[in-house]
Design a protein around this motif. Structure first.
Motif, PDB file in Angstrom:
ATOM      1  N   LEU A  37       0.989  -1.440  -0.024  1.00  0.00           N
ATOM      2  CA  LEU A  37      -0.360  -0.346  -0.169  1.00  0.00           C
ATOM      3  C   LEU A  37       0.477   1.837   0.279  1.00  0.00           C
ATOM      4  N   ARG A  38       2.090   1.289   0.784  1.00  0.00           N
ATOM      5  CA  ARG A  38       2.688   2.338   1.408  1.00  0.00           C
ATOM      6  C   ARG A  38       3.087   2.824  -0.584  1.00  0.00           C
ATOM      7  N   GLN A  39       4.306   1.465  -1.082  1.00  0.00           N
ATOM      8  CA  GLN A  39       4.782   1.830  -2.407  1.00  0.00           C
ATOM      9  C   GLN A  39       3.470   2.228  -3.139  1.00  0.00           C
ATOM     10  N   GLY A  40       1.893   1.881  -3.404  1.00  0.00           N
ATOM     11  CA  GLY A  40       1.435   2.657  -4.319  1.00  0.00           C
ATOM     12  C   GLY A  40       0.837   3.791  -3.787  1.00  0.00           C
ATOM     13  N   LEU A  41       0.742   4.030  -2.302  1.00  0.00           N
ATOM     14  CA  LEU A  41       0.720   5.764  -2.394  1.00  0.00           C
ATOM     15  C   LEU A  41       1.950   6.593  -2.917  1.00  0.00           C
ATOM     16  N   GLU A  42       3.128   6.197  -3.017  1.00  0.00           N
ATOM     17  CA  GLU A  42       4.709   6.813  -3.558  1.00  0.00           C
ATOM     18  C   GLU A  42       4.240   7.405  -5.034  1.00  0.00           C
TER      19      GLU A  42
END
Length: 55
Positions: A37-42
């Motif tokens: 999720l963090r990677q997608g948000l970045e």
């Protein structure tokens, strides 16, 4: 029990599950989901920033 690579939560979850430690497997799987999720948000943040910088 900590994975050798701190971002390798998915393999840690599988290993814990193979050892029968369902609780630890759930924790590692949740950490893996959070990392994804963090990677997608970045990526989303980068796209929004690129749009904002357009003339």
């Amino acid at each position: 029990m900590e994975p050798t690579d701190k971002t390798d939560y998915e393999n840690a979850a599988r290993q814990a599950l193979q050892q029968g430690d369902v609780g630890a497997a759930q924790v590692w799987a949740t950490l893996h989901q959070a990392e994804v999720l963090r990677q997608g948000l970045e990526k989303l943040e980068e796209a929004v920033h690129a749009l904002a910088m357009r003339p």
